[in-house]
Write a protein that holds these residues in place. Sequence first.
Motif: not given
Length: 122
Positions: A59-72
């Motif tokens: 789940y992403y904040a709107d300000s970073v959606k489409g630019r940031f990717t979180i993974s583990r």
Amino acid sequence: QVHLVESGGGFVQAGDSLRISCAVSGRTLSGYAMGWFRQAPGKEREFVAHITWTSGSTYYADSVKGRFTISRDHAKNTVYLRMNSLKPEDTAVYYCAAGTSVTPYPAAYNYWGQGTQVTVSS
């Protein structure tokens, strides 16, 4: 107890990419959510993204959606934040956090790293 150590921050130009990491040690993370938050000078800490350790739901904040990717990475016990198309307004100290609630609210996270500075120049 969960111990978190962030790394990979730095100074980049607008439009560049950067990947920051959060190495996790201590107890098993099954059932935990891992979050990335950031705090700019004079501003409150804000949610960036979270991922559930077991299922990988994100789940992403709107300000970073489409630019940031979180993974583990389970094998490396590490959480990553890949940041593309960086903007000067992304400049902040980025913190990794672990908690048992899947939520964007920082108060719900029990464990925090020391933070890593990301500076984006225009």
